[in-house]
Design an enzyme around this catalytic site. Structure first.
Site, PDB file in Angstrom:
ATOM      1  N   ARG A 131     -13.884   1.078   5.073  1.00  0.00           N
ATOM      2  CA  ARG A 131     -13.604   0.049   6.084  1.00  0.00           C
ATOM      3  C   ARG A 131     -14.121   0.513   7.448  1.00  0.00           C
ATOM      4  O   ARG A 131     -14.438   1.691   7.628  1.00  0.00           O
ATOM      5  CB  ARG A 131     -12.098  -0.199   6.143  1.00  0.00           C
ATOM      6  CG  ARG A 131     -11.610  -0.879   4.884  1.00  0.00           C
ATOM      7  CD  ARG A 131     -10.228  -1.428   5.055  1.00  0.00           C
ATOM      8  NE  ARG A 131      -9.809  -2.109   3.838  1.00  0.00           N
ATOM      9  CZ  ARG A 131      -8.757  -2.870   3.735  1.00  0.00           C
ATOM     10  NH1 ARG A 131      -7.971  -3.060   4.797  1.00  0.00           N
ATOM     11  NH2 ARG A 131      -8.447  -3.457   2.591  1.00  0.00           N
ATOM     12  N   ASP A 144      -0.703  -5.845  -0.141  1.00  0.00           N
ATOM     13  CA  ASP A 144      -1.979  -6.434   0.285  1.00  0.00           C
ATOM     14  C   ASP A 144      -1.750  -7.651   1.169  1.00  0.00           C
ATOM     15  O   ASP A 144      -0.724  -8.327   1.051  1.00  0.00           O
ATOM     16  CB  ASP A 144      -2.788  -6.813  -0.973  1.00  0.00           C
ATOM     17  CG  ASP A 144      -4.271  -6.967  -0.681  1.00  0.00           C
ATOM     18  OD1 ASP A 144      -4.709  -6.609   0.438  1.00  0.00           O
ATOM     19  OD2 ASP A 144      -4.995  -7.451  -1.574  1.00  0.00           O
ATOM     20  N   GLY A 145      -2.712  -7.907   2.045  1.00  0.00           N
ATOM     21  CA  GLY A 145      -2.687  -9.133   2.852  1.00  0.00           C
ATOM     22  C   GLY A 145      -2.416  -8.929   4.334  1.00  0.00           C
ATOM     23  O   GLY A 145      -2.268  -9.913   5.069  1.00  0.00           O
ATOM     24  N   ASN A 146      -2.393  -7.694   4.779  1.00  0.00           N
ATOM     25  CA  ASN A 146      -2.157  -7.436   6.208  1.00  0.00           C
ATOM     26  C   ASN A 146      -3.244  -8.066   7.075  1.00  0.00           C
ATOM     27  O   ASN A 146      -2.964  -8.647   8.129  1.00  0.00           O
ATOM     28  CB  ASN A 146      -2.140  -5.928   6.492  1.00  0.00           C
ATOM     29  CG  ASN A 146      -0.992  -5.207   5.818  1.00  0.00           C
ATOM     30  OD1 ASN A 146      -0.092  -5.854   5.279  1.00  0.00           O
ATOM     31  ND2 ASN A 146      -1.020  -3.881   5.849  1.00  0.00           N
ATOM     32  N   GLY A 147      -4.491  -7.912   6.630  1.00  0.00           N
ATOM     33  CA  GLY A 147      -5.628  -8.420   7.412  1.00  0.00           C
ATOM     34  C   GLY A 147      -5.569  -9.937   7.527  1.00  0.00           C
ATOM     35  O   GLY A 147      -5.743 -10.501   8.620  1.00  0.00           O
ATOM     36  N   SER A 198      -7.260  -3.075  -8.438  1.00  0.00           N
ATOM     37  CA  SER A 198      -7.911  -2.297  -7.377  1.00  0.00           C
ATOM     38  C   SER A 198      -7.715  -0.783  -7.546  1.00  0.00           C
ATOM     39  O   SER A 198      -7.385  -0.082  -6.587  1.00  0.00           O
ATOM     40  CB  SER A 198      -7.431  -2.758  -5.991  1.00  0.00           C
ATOM     41  OG  SER A 198      -7.704  -4.130  -5.821  1.00  0.00           O
ATOM     42  N   ARG A 200       1.991  -7.162  -6.810  1.00  0.00           N
ATOM     43  CA  ARG A 200       0.890  -7.237  -5.844  1.00  0.00           C
ATOM     44  C   ARG A 200       1.097  -8.472  -4.988  1.00  0.00           C
ATOM     45  O   ARG A 200       1.289  -9.577  -5.499  1.00  0.00           O
ATOM     46  CB  ARG A 200      -0.480  -7.303  -6.516  1.00  0.00           C
ATOM     47  CG  ARG A 200      -1.602  -7.324  -5.452  1.00  0.00           C
ATOM     48  CD  ARG A 200      -2.985  -7.129  -5.993  1.00  0.00           C
ATOM     49  NE  ARG A 200      -3.923  -6.947  -4.879  1.00  0.00           N
ATOM     50  CZ  ARG A 200      -5.032  -6.225  -4.920  1.00  0.00           C
ATOM     51  NH1 ARG A 200      -5.377  -5.606  -6.037  1.00  0.00           N
ATOM     52  NH2 ARG A 200      -5.807  -6.107  -3.855  1.00  0.00           N
ATOM     53  N   ASN A 235     -10.724   2.601   0.577  1.00  0.00           N
ATOM     54  CA  ASN A 235     -10.456   2.097   1.926  1.00  0.00           C
ATOM     55  C   ASN A 235     -11.156   2.901   3.030  1.00  0.00           C
ATOM     56  O   ASN A 235     -11.265   2.426   4.162  1.00  0.00           O
ATOM     57  CB  ASN A 235      -8.941   2.035   2.197  1.00  0.00           C
ATOM     58  CG  ASN A 235      -8.219   0.925   1.458  1.00  0.00           C
ATOM     59  OD1 ASN A 235      -7.043   1.052   1.102  1.00  0.00           O
ATOM     60  ND2 ASN A 235      -8.884  -0.204   1.210  1.00  0.00           N
TER      61      ASN A 235
HETATM   62  C1  IPE Z   1      -5.692  -2.258  -2.359  1.00  0.00           C
HETATM   63  O1  IPE Z   1      -5.962  -3.290  -1.473  1.00  0.00           O
HETATM   64  C2  IPE Z   1      -5.393  -1.001  -1.585  1.00  0.00           C
HETATM   65  C3  IPE Z   1      -4.126  -0.981  -0.868  1.00  0.00           C
HETATM   66  C4  IPE Z   1      -3.219  -1.938  -0.890  1.00  0.00           C
HETATM   67  C5  IPE Z   1      -3.885   0.202  -0.096  1.00  0.00           C
HETATM   68  P1  IPE Z   1      -7.435  -3.655  -1.042  1.00  0.00           P
HETATM   69  O2  IPE Z   1      -7.325  -4.800  -0.101  1.00  0.00           O
HETATM   70  O3  IPE Z   1      -8.150  -2.456  -0.540  1.00  0.00           O
HETATM   71  O4  IPE Z   1      -8.096  -4.098  -2.425  1.00  0.00           O
HETATM   72  P2  IPE Z   1      -9.350  -5.022  -2.715  1.00  0.00           P
HETATM   73  O5  IPE Z   1     -10.481  -4.476  -1.896  1.00  0.00           O
HETATM   74  O6  IPE Z   1      -8.994  -6.392  -2.288  1.00  0.00           O
HETATM   75  O7  IPE Z   1      -9.565  -4.931  -4.181  1.00  0.00           O
HETATM   76  C1  IPE Z   2      -3.518  -4.080   2.728  1.00  0.00           C
HETATM   77  O1  IPE Z   2      -3.915  -5.137   3.531  1.00  0.00           O
HETATM   78  C2  IPE Z   2      -3.460  -2.778   3.480  1.00  0.00           C
HETATM   79  C3  IPE Z   2      -4.506  -1.812   3.131  1.00  0.00           C
HETATM   80  C4  IPE Z   2      -5.433  -1.986   2.217  1.00  0.00           C
HETATM   81  C5  IPE Z   2      -4.498  -0.574   3.863  1.00  0.00           C
HETATM   82  P1  IPE Z   2      -5.430  -5.496   3.730  1.00  0.00           P
HETATM   83  O2  IPE Z   2      -5.925  -4.815   4.974  1.00  0.00           O
HETATM   84  O3  IPE Z   2      -6.224  -5.228   2.521  1.00  0.00           O
HETATM   85  O4  IPE Z   2      -5.350  -7.059   3.992  1.00  0.00           O
HETATM   86  P2  IPE Z   2      -6.391  -8.160   3.552  1.00  0.00           P
HETATM   87  O5  IPE Z   2      -6.585  -8.028   2.083  1.00  0.00           O
HETATM   88  O6  IPE Z   2      -7.658  -7.894   4.318  1.00  0.00           O
HETATM   89  O7  IPE Z   2      -5.740  -9.436   3.945  1.00  0.00           O
HETATM   90 MG    MG Z   3      -6.722  -6.357   0.905  1.00  0.00          MG
END
Ligand code: IPE
Ligand code: IPE
Ligand code: MG
Length: 246
Positions: free
Chosen positions: A69, A18-21, A194, A186, A66
């Site tokens: 999104r 998690d945390g790419n965004g 999640s 995580r 997901n």
């Molecule tokens: C969980 O991350 C799904 C993946 C890492 C693929 P999310 O970013 O989708 O989870 P929430 O929405 O913060 O619970």
């Molecule tokens: C995890 O990173 C990757 C996927 C859920 C596919 P996010 O895209 O959820 O990154 P944040 O949580 O928005 O930082």
């Molecule tokens: Mg996320």
């Protein structure tokens, strides 16, 4: 490491990547750039896991939720998955890594399914190392699918209702062939599951790190394993029972 025993390498590590965004946002970049960097972390971490002797690694790559999104992000993620599978095929063969998936992969784009099948087929005979990708995965749909398959098996006599047990039921989960995770990691500071491997992680040790997935590397994986080694897994027993090996 516990004070007495030697360092243990977990057999199976599951990771909520998690945390790419947020990684991208911090740099004023589009979210997809964060996902692109996330793919590089996948390579780094799977290599590190292999070097450390981890036999199973499961990566939460795309959740059932997901899909909600923005369409552009979903299609970007599918494109990256396609790119990853094409790029890594030869490495998987060279390193003798078997690829498996969990989740409703039949809902993925046809091209991605083709690539998945190609890699799964090419690596199916490898036994030492397994990479499991959770794709369109959610624990609740997994349980619903397993309940349906189990009910059908009862109906046609392959299962007996009076023999119902976790051991029998768990054979209908997507993870039937995969041992339970020993360690769940995580990234990105979120403290939740999640909808990931809820039943399978019943006795997993959990490590939550603030590091964002694109920044997660070999040292972070080693630190999580070190943390895991300080834990005592009691499975409902007392410390004294564990120490005496009963
Ligand atoms: C969980 O991350 C799904 C993946 C890492 C693929 P999310 O970013 O989708 O989870 P929430 O929405 O913060 O619970
Ligand atoms: C995890 O990173 C990757 C996927 C859920 C596919 P996010 O895209 O959820 O990154 P944040 O949580 O928005 O930082
Ligand atoms: Mg996320």
């Amino acid at each position: 490491m516990t004070s007495s025993g030697p360092a243990k390498v977990p057999q199976h590590i599951a990771i909520i990547m998690d945390g790419n965004g947020r990684w991208a946002k911090q740099r004023g970049l589009p979210r997809l750039e964060g996902h692109r960097r996330g793919v590089e972390s996948v390579r780094t971490v799977t290599n590190a896991a292999r070097e450390l002797g981890i036999r199973y690694i499961t990566l939460y790559a795309f959740s059932a939720e997901n899909w909600n999104r923005p369409a552009e992000e979903v299609s970007g993620l599918m494109g990256l998955l396609d790119f990853f599978l094409k790029r890594e095929l030869n490495t998987f063969i060279k390193d003798r890594v078997r690829l498996l998936t969990i989740g409703r992969t039949s809902a993925l784009p046809a091209g991605v399914q083709r690539e998945l099948n190609r890699v799964i087929e090419a690596t199916k005979d490898f036994t030492d190392r397994t990479l499991v990708l959770a794709l369109n995965y959610g624990s609740r749909t997994e349980v619903a699918d397993a309940a349906q398959a189990y009910a059908a098996a009862v109906q046609d006599g392959r299962e007996k209702l009076e023999d119902s047990s976790w051991d029998r039921f768990s054979r209908y989960l997507y993870t039937a062939e995969i041992p339970e995770p020993d360690l769940l990691i995580r990234t990105s500071g979120e403290l939740r599951m999640s909808n990931f491997l809820l039943l399978q992680c019943a006795y997993a040790e959990m490590v939550f790190t603030p590091v964002l997935w694109p920044d997660f590397g070999k040292a972070d994986l080693a630190a999580a394993i070190e943390d895991y080694n300080k834990r005592e897994r009691r499975y409902g027993l007392t410390t004294e029972q564990i120490k005496s090996g009963s």
